[in-house]
Design a protein around this motif. Sequence first.
Motif, PDB file in Angstrom:
ATOM      1  N   PRO A   1       0.804  -1.217   0.000  1.00 55.10           N
ATOM      2  CA  PRO A   1       0.000   0.000   0.000  1.00 55.10           C
ATOM      3  C   PRO A   1       0.842   1.275   0.000  1.00 55.10           C
ATOM      4  O   PRO A   1       0.407   2.300  -0.519  1.00 55.10           O
ATOM      5  N   ILE A   2       2.031   1.227   0.613  1.00 53.46           N
ATOM      6  CA  ILE A   2       2.914   2.392   0.642  1.00 53.46           C
ATOM      7  C   ILE A   2       4.333   1.965   0.296  1.00 53.46           C
ATOM      8  O   ILE A   2       4.872   1.034   0.900  1.00 53.46           O
ATOM      9  N   ARG A   3       4.945   2.658  -0.654  1.00 51.73           N
ATOM     10  CA  ARG A   3       6.354   2.449  -1.005  1.00 51.73           C
ATOM     11  C   ARG A   3       7.000   3.819  -1.103  1.00 51.73           C
ATOM     12  O   ARG A   3       6.395   4.760  -1.617  1.00 51.73           O
ATOM     13  N   GLY A   4       8.223   3.953  -0.603  1.00 56.02           N
ATOM     14  CA  GLY A   4       8.834   5.276  -0.586  1.00 56.02           C
ATOM     15  C   GLY A   4      10.338   5.262  -0.755  1.00 56.02           C
ATOM     16  O   GLY A   4      11.001   4.239  -0.575  1.00 56.02           O
ATOM     17  N   VAL A   5      10.870   6.433  -1.115  1.00 54.12           N
ATOM     18  CA  VAL A   5      12.307   6.649  -1.226  1.00 54.12           C
ATOM     19  C   VAL A   5      12.637   8.011  -0.623  1.00 54.12           C
ATOM     20  O   VAL A   5      11.782   8.893  -0.539  1.00 54.12           O
ATOM     21  N   ALA A   6      13.873   8.152  -0.169  1.00 51.35           N
ATOM     22  CA  ALA A   6      14.334   9.426   0.387  1.00 51.35           C
ATOM     23  C   ALA A   6      15.847   9.493   0.264  1.00 51.35           C
ATOM     24  O   ALA A   6      16.529   8.465   0.121  1.00 51.35           O
ATOM     25  N   GLN A   7      16.377  10.703   0.321  1.00 51.16           N
ATOM     26  CA  GLN A   7      17.821  10.882   0.299  1.00 51.16           C
ATOM     27  C   GLN A   7      18.366  10.751   1.717  1.00 51.16           C
ATOM     28  O   GLN A   7      17.824  11.329   2.651  1.00 51.16           O
ATOM     29  N   GLY A   8      19.439   9.996   1.865  1.00 49.73           N
ATOM     30  CA  GLY A   8      20.031   9.812   3.177  1.00 49.73           C
ATOM     31  C   GLY A   8      19.882   8.382   3.653  1.00 49.73           C
ATOM     32  O   GLY A   8      19.078   7.611   3.128  1.00 49.73           O
ATOM     33  N   VAL A   9      20.684   8.032   4.650  1.00 47.81           N
ATOM     34  CA  VAL A   9      20.646   6.697   5.228  1.00 47.81           C
ATOM     35  C   VAL A   9      20.343   6.822   6.711  1.00 47.81           C
ATOM     36  O   VAL A   9      21.055   7.515   7.442  1.00 47.81           O
ATOM     37  N   ALA A  10      19.276   6.175   7.156  1.00 49.10           N
ATOM     38  CA  ALA A  10      18.898   6.256   8.568  1.00 49.10           C
ATOM     39  C   ALA A  10      18.081   5.031   8.946  1.00 49.10           C
ATOM     40  O   ALA A  10      17.396   4.439   8.112  1.00 49.10           O
ATOM     41  N   THR A  11      18.152   4.660  10.199  1.00 47.44           N
ATOM     42  CA  THR A  11      17.321   3.570  10.700  1.00 47.44           C
ATOM     43  C   THR A  11      15.875   4.046  10.747  1.00 47.44           C
ATOM     44  O   THR A  11      15.581   5.132  11.243  1.00 47.44           O
ATOM     45  N   GLU A  12      14.973   3.207  10.202  1.00 48.55           N
ATOM     46  CA  GLU A  12      13.558   3.567  10.130  1.00 48.55           C
ATOM     47  C   GLU A  12      12.765   2.783  11.156  1.00 48.55           C
ATOM     48  O   GLU A  12      12.927   1.572  11.282  1.00 48.55           O
ATOM     49  N   TYR A  13      11.910   3.473  11.881  1.00 48.19           N
ATOM     50  CA  TYR A  13      11.008   2.833  12.835  1.00 48.19           C
ATOM     51  C   TYR A  13       9.588   2.982  12.305  1.00 48.19           C
ATOM     52  O   TYR A  13       9.144   4.087  11.989  1.00 48.19           O
ATOM     53  N   LEU A  14       8.898   1.853  12.201  1.00 43.35           N
ATOM     54  CA  LEU A  14       7.568   1.837  11.596  1.00 43.35           C
ATOM     55  C   LEU A  14       6.543   1.342  12.601  1.00 43.35           C
ATOM     56  O   LEU A  14       6.738   0.320  13.259  1.00 43.35           O
ATOM     57  N   ASP A  15       5.433   2.075  12.696  1.00 42.65           N
ATOM     58  CA  ASP A  15       4.338   1.672  13.569  1.00 42.65           C
ATOM     59  C   ASP A  15       3.045   1.745  12.766  1.00 42.65           C
ATOM     60  O   ASP A  15       2.727   2.780  12.174  1.00 42.65           O
ATOM     61  N   VAL A  16       2.312   0.625  12.727  1.00 44.57           N
ATOM     62  CA  VAL A  16       1.073   0.555  11.944  1.00 44.57           C
ATOM     63  C   VAL A  16      -0.088   0.182  12.851  1.00 44.57           C
ATOM     64  O   VAL A  16      -0.004  -0.798  13.600  1.00 44.57           O
ATOM     65  N   GLU A  17      -1.161   0.957  12.784  1.00 47.80           N
ATOM     66  CA  GLU A  17      -2.380   0.670  13.539  1.00 47.80           C
ATOM     67  C   GLU A  17      -3.542   0.591  12.549  1.00 47.80           C
ATOM     68  O   GLU A  17      -3.789   1.539  11.800  1.00 47.80           O
ATOM     69  N   VAL A  18      -4.223  -0.551  12.544  1.00 55.38           N
ATOM     70  CA  VAL A  18      -5.346  -0.743  11.628  1.00 55.38           C
ATOM     71  C   VAL A  18      -6.542  -1.266  12.409  1.00 55.38           C
ATOM     72  O   VAL A  18      -6.413  -2.209  13.198  1.00 55.38           O
ATOM     73  N   ASN A  19      -7.681  -0.659  12.187  1.00 54.91           N
ATOM     74  CA  ASN A  19      -8.914  -1.122  12.817  1.00 54.91           C
ATOM     75  C   ASN A  19     -10.021  -1.176  11.771  1.00 54.91           C
ATOM     76  O   ASN A  19     -10.244  -0.210  11.037  1.00 54.91           O
ATOM     77  N   VAL A  20     -10.683  -2.331  11.688  1.00 57.53           N
ATOM     78  CA  VAL A  20     -11.824  -2.500  10.784  1.00 57.53           C
ATOM     79  C   VAL A  20     -13.037  -2.888  11.611  1.00 57.53           C
ATOM     80  O   VAL A  20     -12.980  -3.847  12.395  1.00 57.53           O
ATOM     81  N   ALA A  21     -14.111  -2.141  11.463  1.00 61.24           N
ATOM     82  CA  ALA A  21     -15.317  -2.394  12.257  1.00 61.24           C
ATOM     83  C   ALA A  21     -16.548  -2.408  11.344  1.00 61.24           C
ATOM     84  O   ALA A  21     -16.540  -1.816  10.272  1.00 61.24           O
ATOM     85  N   GLN A  22     -17.568  -3.088  11.788  1.00 65.20           N
ATOM     86  CA  GLN A  22     -18.826  -3.103  11.047  1.00 65.20           C
ATOM     87  C   GLN A  22     -19.682  -1.923  11.462  1.00 65.20           C
ATOM     88  O   GLN A  22     -19.841  -1.651  12.659  1.00 65.20           O
ATOM     89  N   VAL A  23     -20.216  -1.225  10.468  1.00 64.83           N
ATOM     90  CA  VAL A  23     -21.076  -0.079  10.726  1.00 64.83           C
ATOM     91  C   VAL A  23     -22.510  -0.570  10.843  1.00 64.83           C
ATOM     92  O   VAL A  23     -23.018  -1.244   9.940  1.00 64.83           O
ATOM     93  N   GLN A  24     -23.149  -0.236  11.934  1.00 64.41           N
ATOM     94  CA  GLN A  24     -24.542  -0.633  12.129  1.00 64.41           C
ATOM     95  C   GLN A  24     -25.439   0.313  11.348  1.00 64.41           C
ATOM     96  O   GLN A  24     -25.490   1.510  11.618  1.00 64.41           O
ATOM     97  N   GLN A  25     -26.109  -0.215  10.355  1.00 65.08           N
ATOM     98  CA  GLN A  25     -26.975   0.612   9.501  1.00 65.08           C
ATOM     99  C   GLN A  25     -28.398   0.662  10.052  1.00 65.08           C
ATOM    100  O   GLN A  25     -28.902  -0.319  10.599  1.00 65.08           O
ATOM    101  N   GLN A  26     -29.009   1.815   9.889  1.00 62.55           N
ATOM    102  CA  GLN A  26     -30.387   2.007  10.357  1.00 62.55           C
ATOM    103  C   GLN A  26     -31.365   1.298   9.446  1.00 62.55           C
ATOM    104  O   GLN A  26     -31.223   1.323   8.238  1.00 62.55           O
TER     105      GLN A  26
END
Length: 271
Positions: free
Chosen positions: A246-271
């Motif tokens: 879903p996400i791919r990236g590039v940048a100039q420079g060399v550094a350690t990358e820390y990645l944190d992903v939070e995903v929540n999927v819920a059902q919507v109660q329809q009237q």
Amino acid sequence: MRLSVSHRTTYRFAEPVRDLVQSQRLQPADCENQRVVDWSVRAEGGQIGAGFRDGAGDWVQTLSMRGWVSGLTVEVAGEVETADLNGVLRGHRETVRPPVYLRHSRATRPSTGLRRLAEAAVAGEETGLGRAHALARTVTETIVYSPGETDAATTAAEALEHGYGVCQDQTHVLIAAALTLGIPARYVAGYLFSEGGDAMAEASHAWAELFLEGLGWVGFDPANACCPDARYIRLGSGFDAVDAAPIRGVAQGVATEYLDVEVNVAQVQQQ
């Protein structure tokens, strides 16, 4: 079923990098399986660039941050109306022809073990659909779901040799096995709603699609031993997990990358 999605991806760099550019595939496509009700992608400090529909029918847009960057948070939120079509992808507009997906990548390169697995799985199966189901079932039985044992670089051949992995590994094995039989196959990234909190039904999920004559693209989720139904939201596809990311990236420079992903999927109660 109507599902709501909240997806936050946070990047932090040990040392600032310069001129970060991302290619994002974060917008679900409308088709008979799903219809986007509302959707937004935001990134504070980032500039959203031009977007386009690629040959696989997926929406791709760019995001850039000029100058020095020490971190970035991408937030996705929206609602999608989904339908259960027994795993068959219908009404998805794409121009890439199925034979293109007979090509393997590093992650899905066939091995002797994968060929033997595929041949044994489909023995006695006479229909394309039966062969596909047999392949998926065999992968489910062969690759035990075991988080933390593999990493992003693990190949299908390695996962088969180990006998364990996560949804990414199970999907790579299914794709590689299908390719040895001449069945076009691709990797799909998306979301999955789980009412029971099943460990194998993480909100950010992956599965495979196999192209079958007379049906078209059909999804198979070996991690959950089923075909995608109304609980699934399809984001995009590719040859493997890297190509479909879903996400791919590039940048100039060399550094350690820390990645944190939070995903929540819920059902919507329809009237």
